[in-house]
Structures are given as C-alpha cells and as structure tokens.
Design an enzyme around this catalytic site. Structure first.
Site, PDB file in Angstrom:
ATOM      1  N   GLY A  13       0.817  -1.214   0.000  1.00  0.00           N
ATOM      2  CA  GLY A  13       0.000   0.000   0.000  1.00  0.00           C
ATOM      3  C   GLY A  13       0.848   1.260   0.000  1.00  0.00           C
ATOM      4  O   GLY A  13       2.075   1.207  -0.128  1.00  0.00           O
ATOM      5  N   PHE A  14       0.174   2.370   0.191  1.00  0.00           N
ATOM      6  CA  PHE A  14       0.852   3.665   0.094  1.00  0.00           C
ATOM      7  C   PHE A  14       1.912   3.836   1.187  1.00  0.00           C
ATOM      8  O   PHE A  14       3.114   3.898   0.906  1.00  0.00           O
ATOM      9  CB  PHE A  14      -0.211   4.770   0.127  1.00  0.00           C
ATOM     10  CG  PHE A  14       0.303   6.122   0.485  1.00  0.00           C
ATOM     11  CD1 PHE A  14       1.347   6.693  -0.226  1.00  0.00           C
ATOM     12  CD2 PHE A  14      -0.261   6.832   1.540  1.00  0.00           C
ATOM     13  CE1 PHE A  14       1.835   7.954   0.124  1.00  0.00           C
ATOM     14  CE2 PHE A  14       0.206   8.081   1.886  1.00  0.00           C
ATOM     15  CZ  PHE A  14       1.266   8.642   1.183  1.00  0.00           C
ATOM     16  N   TYR A 152     -14.932   3.205  11.227  1.00  0.00           N
ATOM     17  CA  TYR A 152     -13.471   3.096  11.071  1.00  0.00           C
ATOM     18  C   TYR A 152     -12.770   3.503  12.361  1.00  0.00           C
ATOM     19  O   TYR A 152     -11.874   2.798  12.851  1.00  0.00           O
ATOM     20  CB  TYR A 152     -13.008   3.971   9.900  1.00  0.00           C
ATOM     21  CG  TYR A 152     -11.515   3.961   9.711  1.00  0.00           C
ATOM     22  CD1 TYR A 152     -10.857   2.785   9.344  1.00  0.00           C
ATOM     23  CD2 TYR A 152     -10.744   5.107   9.913  1.00  0.00           C
ATOM     24  CE1 TYR A 152      -9.475   2.761   9.175  1.00  0.00           C
ATOM     25  CE2 TYR A 152      -9.375   5.096   9.748  1.00  0.00           C
ATOM     26  CZ  TYR A 152      -8.744   3.918   9.376  1.00  0.00           C
ATOM     27  OH  TYR A 152      -7.379   3.894   9.226  1.00  0.00           O
ATOM     28  N   LYS A 156     -10.479   1.074  14.811  1.00  0.00           N
ATOM     29  CA  LYS A 156      -9.093   1.366  15.183  1.00  0.00           C
ATOM     30  C   LYS A 156      -8.944   1.528  16.699  1.00  0.00           C
ATOM     31  O   LYS A 156      -7.925   1.144  17.284  1.00  0.00           O
ATOM     32  CB  LYS A 156      -8.583   2.619  14.448  1.00  0.00           C
ATOM     33  CG  LYS A 156      -8.249   2.352  12.987  1.00  0.00           C
ATOM     34  CD  LYS A 156      -7.029   1.461  12.842  1.00  0.00           C
ATOM     35  CE  LYS A 156      -6.762   1.020  11.425  1.00  0.00           C
ATOM     36  NZ  LYS A 156      -5.626   0.076  11.305  1.00  0.00           N
TER      37      LYS A 156
END
Ligand code: UDP
Length: 327
Positions: A13-14, A152, A156
């Site tokens: 990923g980034f 989200y 987290k």
C-alpha cells in the site's frame, strides 16, 4: 544480512511500501503480506530483485498463513487495513471485519512469540473532538452508530484496546502509531484515500476542485517520509510499548487553503467549487471539523518530529502524479 527481519502487512500500500523501502535501505529483511485489494504491484516492483525482499499475496484473516510468516520474523509492522473514508462509507462491513478480525489474528499470533508489534492506527479516532491539538490521552468524540464513517474510528480504537490488553495481560510489546493524513508519491491515484490525490488529479485534468462543505475544516497533512520515520522510531524504541503516539506534522490547513495551493502549484486554470457533504457521501455523513496533532509525546519518547514542510511534500507529490498517474 546485519539487520532484522520484519513482516509488513499492507506493505504494497501507500504508507506500507514506503516503509518497506526504508527498512530495506537500513539493511533489514522484509516480508510483505498484502492481499492487493488496494495495494499495488507497482509499489514494490522495484524491490523484486532485492535479496532480502519477499512478497506474499494473502490475507491477514488467514491465520495459518499469518502464523507461518510471524514464525520467521523479529517484528511486525501491521499496516494492512481497509482505510479511506470513501472505502469505509461504501463497505463498512468489510472494513470492520478486516480491521478488527485481521488485527486480532496478528496480535494473537504475535503473542505466541512475544514478537514486537507496531500497529498502524489513525487520527480518525479523535473523531469530532473540538479540543485541538489532540493529545494521546485526550477524550475522543465519536459520532453515532447511524453514521457509517465512525465505524473506522471505532475499529481502530478497538485495535488499540486489543493491542494494549495483550501488552498488559500477555506482555506483548505492542505500540500504536496514530497517523495524521499522510500524503506523498504512491497515494492511491483514484483519490479514495486522500483529498490531496483528488485535488491534484482534478487540477491536472483541468476539472474544478471539489471542496466539500464550507471548506473551513482542517487537516494536518504529513509527508509520508515523516510518517515512515515515526513508525520505525516506534519499533526501535522498546519503551514505547503499551502506548499510542501521534505521528503527524502539526501544521493545520483548511480545505479551502489546500485547494487554492494545489491549483496554484499545478498551475491549473480551474474553478474551486463547494459541494455539500450529502452530495459527496450521502446523507448519513459527519466530518471531523479540525484535526491537529499534539506531537509532544512522540518527540519526547520516540525522538520524532516531522521535518518535511508541507510545500516540499506537495512539490514531490505533484511531480510524482504528473509522472505516474496513468500507470
Ligand atoms: N474533501 C474535500 N474534497 C474532496 C475530498 C475530500 O473537500 O474531493 C475533504 C473531506 O470532506 C475532509 C478532508 O477533505 O474534510 C479530508 O478528507 P480525506 O478523505 O482526505 O481524509 P480524512 O481526513 O477525512 O480521513
């Protein structure tokens, strides 16, 4: 090889792919576990011939595979997750399954070996709190469960609670790093993960830049090289275990300012338009009005401070988009 061997979940990923580059550069061996749902082969193609780089396509939900991989490493950087407000809003169920079950699998497996874990968390967990700058021990303000966006943040938060429960009860050396709007080369060009990618693409395409809401909401954009340095510092600082750290650049920018700056930096003759949130994300949406990190704890315990200016980061990002966005 003089270094250690790390597992990087989400390493295609980034942020993950930049982390992998930095670890290899420092002389470590790296195994990447990524399902390529968002991560891309181009993000690690340049490492395929590296003797200490190993890529495994698979899921963090596959406990057999995770157990095999964890058995071989000295530490785990756990970055695999469903991230990006738009992804989460469109498929909150998958987001929660991957972000909660996947993290539980990683922590449980790591625990069997007391393997060092750095868990990627998010500034999203501060929610709608008005108390900027956000410090790690501050109260968070998460919106109602009728608004999918907050799933989200909750996932987290649960990940952090799980990690710290393993730390307290099972002596798992786990640290959470809360990322503040990372940006840089390799941002998802579809712009799902970041307003910066969307604005750059819109400017390069000669389209109007779409500022959502009144554009007075703020973010503290952090260049990915800084995000990576903070992440590695967390792994390399044993006394960071059991704590969360803000990893961000404490410079606050409104979306109106961001749009104007990107339009100018790209040199595009385009409009800046305001789009209601309901049109952008549907009616059940709430935004974070201001987001800014208090960086004292990261400075004191990790010795970390962001050093790349927003302008320099933006310059490098725009350059990369000009060269790669069709790739
Ligand atoms: N945003 C915007 N225009 C866009 C996309 C996003 O104005 O085309 C806003 C969004 O509403 C938010 C900010 O930019 O206030 C940052 O959004 P992003 O999705 O990058 O990340 P977030 O910080 O919300 O997780």
């Amino acid at each position: 090889m003089n270094g250690q061997h790390f597992l990087v979940t989400g390493g295609a990923g980034f942020i993950g792919s930049h982390l992998v580059d930095a670890l290899l550069e420092a002389g470590h061996a790296v195994t990447v576990l990524d399902d390529l749902s968002v991560g891309k082969p181009q993000n690690f193609a340049h490492n395929l011939t590296h003797p200490y780089f190993h890529f495994v396509q698979g899921s963090i939900l596959d406990k057999t595979l995770v157990t095999q991989l964890v058995a071989q490493v000295d530490g785990i950087y756990h970055l695999a997750a469903v991230v990006g407000v738009k992804y989460v809003v469109e498929d909150p169920l998958r987001g929660m399954q991957v972000n909660v079950r996947g993290t539980e699998t990683i922590l449980e497996t790591a625990c069997a070996r007391r393997c060092r874990v750095v868990l990627a968390s998010s500034s999203e967990i501060y929610g709608k709190s008005a108390g900027v700058p956000f410090a790690e021990e501050d109260v968070t303000v998460i919106g109602p469960t009728s608004v999918p966006r907050w799933s989200y943040a909750v996932s987290k938060l649960l990940d952090e609670h799980l990690a710290f429960a393993y730390y307290r009860q099972e002596e798992l050396p786990a640290t959470a790093v809360r990322y503040f709007n990372a940006f840089g080369p390799r941002l998802d060009p579809r712009g799902y993960g970041s307003v910066i990618a969307r604005f750059i693409n819109q400017a390069l395409d000669g389209q109007a830049l779409t500022v959502y809401g009144d554009g007075q909401q703020t973010r503290a954009f952090t260049f990915v090289a800084d995000t990576v340095r903070g992440t590695i510092a967390a792994m390399e600082t044993p006394k960071s275990a059991g704590q969360a750290f803000n990893i961000g650049n404490p410079r606050e920018i409104t979306m109106n300012e961001l749009a104007a700056q990107i339009r100018e930096s790209v040199g595009a003759d385009v409009d800046i338009v305001h789009v209601p949130y309901a049109q952008a994300y549907g009616t059940a949406f709430e935004d974070t009005p201001r987001r800014l990190p208090n960086v004292t704890r990261a400075a004191e315990i990790l010795g970390f401070r962001a050093t790349t200016s927003f302008e320099e980061g933006l310059r490098q990002t725009i350059l990369w988009f000009k060269e790669h966005r069709d790739a």
